[in-house]
Enzyme design. Sequence first.
Site, PDB file in Angstrom:
ATOM      1  N   HIS A 164      43.871  32.228  33.536  1.00 28.53           N
ATOM      2  CA  HIS A 164      42.481  32.679  33.738  1.00 28.53           C
ATOM      3  C   HIS A 164      42.092  33.673  32.636  1.00 28.53           C
ATOM      4  O   HIS A 164      41.009  33.564  32.042  1.00 28.53           O
ATOM      5  CB  HIS A 164      42.374  33.311  35.130  1.00 28.53           C
ATOM      6  CG  HIS A 164      41.027  33.864  35.478  1.00 28.53           C
ATOM      7  ND1 HIS A 164      40.237  33.356  36.489  1.00 28.53           N
ATOM      8  CD2 HIS A 164      40.336  34.913  34.958  1.00 28.53           C
ATOM      9  CE1 HIS A 164      39.109  34.053  36.558  1.00 28.53           C
ATOM     10  NE2 HIS A 164      39.138  35.015  35.654  1.00 28.53           N
ATOM     11  N   GLU A 165      42.999  34.631  32.346  1.00 34.38           N
ATOM     12  CA  GLU A 165      42.683  35.670  31.350  1.00 34.38           C
ATOM     13  C   GLU A 165      42.668  35.100  29.925  1.00 34.38           C
ATOM     14  O   GLU A 165      41.817  35.475  29.117  1.00 34.38           O
ATOM     15  CB  GLU A 165      43.667  36.836  31.447  1.00 34.38           C
ATOM     16  CG  GLU A 165      43.672  37.572  32.791  1.00 34.38           C
ATOM     17  CD  GLU A 165      42.297  38.011  33.276  1.00 34.38           C
ATOM     18  OE1 GLU A 165      41.424  38.305  32.436  1.00 34.38           O
ATOM     19  OE2 GLU A 165      42.089  38.050  34.503  1.00 34.38           O
ATOM     20  N   GLN A 199      35.721  41.123  28.722  1.00 29.55           N
ATOM     21  CA  GLN A 199      35.018  41.430  29.975  1.00 29.55           C
ATOM     22  C   GLN A 199      34.473  42.856  29.986  1.00 29.55           C
ATOM     23  O   GLN A 199      33.671  43.200  30.856  1.00 29.55           O
ATOM     24  CB  GLN A 199      35.952  41.251  31.174  1.00 29.55           C
ATOM     25  CG  GLN A 199      36.194  39.802  31.540  1.00 29.55           C
ATOM     26  CD  GLN A 199      37.023  39.707  32.806  1.00 29.55           C
ATOM     27  OE1 GLN A 199      38.239  39.805  32.767  1.00 29.55           O
ATOM     28  NE2 GLN A 199      36.355  39.560  33.939  1.00 29.55           N
ATOM     29  N   CYS A 220      36.313  36.131  39.923  1.00 34.01           N
ATOM     30  CA  CYS A 220      36.331  36.792  38.613  1.00 34.01           C
ATOM     31  C   CYS A 220      35.374  37.972  38.649  1.00 34.01           C
ATOM     32  O   CYS A 220      34.275  37.856  39.182  1.00 34.01           O
ATOM     33  CB  CYS A 220      35.899  35.784  37.547  1.00 34.01           C
ATOM     34  SG  CYS A 220      35.794  36.476  35.895  1.00 34.01           S
ATOM     35  N   LEU A 221      35.794  39.090  38.082  1.00 31.83           N
ATOM     36  CA  LEU A 221      34.940  40.284  38.079  1.00 31.83           C
ATOM     37  C   LEU A 221      33.646  40.044  37.298  1.00 31.83           C
ATOM     38  O   LEU A 221      32.650  40.720  37.531  1.00 31.83           O
ATOM     39  CB  LEU A 221      35.691  41.481  37.478  1.00 31.83           C
ATOM     40  CG  LEU A 221      37.001  41.880  38.186  1.00 31.83           C
ATOM     41  CD1 LEU A 221      37.561  43.156  37.578  1.00 31.83           C
ATOM     42  CD2 LEU A 221      36.803  42.046  39.679  1.00 31.83           C
ATOM     43  N   GLY A 259      43.553  41.271  36.996  1.00 34.34           N
ATOM     44  CA  GLY A 259      43.587  41.094  35.547  1.00 34.34           C
ATOM     45  C   GLY A 259      42.215  41.369  34.954  1.00 34.34           C
ATOM     46  O   GLY A 259      41.204  41.225  35.650  1.00 34.34           O
ATOM     47  N   HIS A 288      39.471  33.497  29.333  1.00 30.81           N
ATOM     48  CA  HIS A 288      38.449  34.491  28.961  1.00 30.81           C
ATOM     49  C   HIS A 288      38.462  34.746  27.457  1.00 30.81           C
ATOM     50  O   HIS A 288      37.416  34.763  26.814  1.00 30.81           O
ATOM     51  CB  HIS A 288      38.723  35.835  29.660  1.00 30.81           C
ATOM     52  CG  HIS A 288      38.075  35.971  31.006  1.00 30.81           C
ATOM     53  ND1 HIS A 288      36.724  35.822  31.201  1.00 30.81           N
ATOM     54  CD2 HIS A 288      38.594  36.280  32.222  1.00 30.81           C
ATOM     55  CE1 HIS A 288      36.440  36.014  32.489  1.00 30.81           C
ATOM     56  NE2 HIS A 288      37.560  36.290  33.130  1.00 30.81           N
TER      57      HIS A 288
END
Length: 177
Positions: A135-136, A51, A93-94, A46, A139
């Site tokens: 999670h997204e 991000q 997480c990226l 995702g 963000h």
Amino acid sequence: MELLDIYVYGSPLLKRKTRKVGQLPDNFPQFLERMYATMYDDNGIGLSANQVGVDLRFFIVDFSLHDKNMGKEVFINPEILQREGVDVLEEGCLSVPGIREKVTREWKIKVRYENIQREVIEKEFEGYLARVIQHEIDHLNGILFIDKISPLKRSFIESNLKKIAVKGKTQTEPFSI
Ligand code: CO
């Protein structure tokens, strides 16, 4: 395809709540392709708009990486309507490279969002998929998974976070589509 820059911990853009999506720009489909290419390059499942520095309330997922029967999906202006149950699992997480921690989340959620055709969808997700969506959406609300761990665990990773923030602090300019 030119990959996008991933904004990492320390960037003020990751701490801000994103703006609701109004009319989509004409090049939105092409931009999504760049987002997908960037996500795959980093083995993510995702990726939220902020991000990659975009101040808009949407994220992409590719659930086929987890479940072969599912696929790519865009969640525009998502909101969680209902939450149920508890689940604990390790996350990464990226935007927080190299760090993994256990995070407590709801097991099952009901989400309202718009798809790429701007149709309003209400759908339930559970388990791992519910976790990715939570999670997204975090963000998009300016929250990272490391904000949800105990102060003690956070203290153990603080020096690694400081190293990541060296780059993140330079990522102050939003990226416009
Ligand atoms: Co993330």
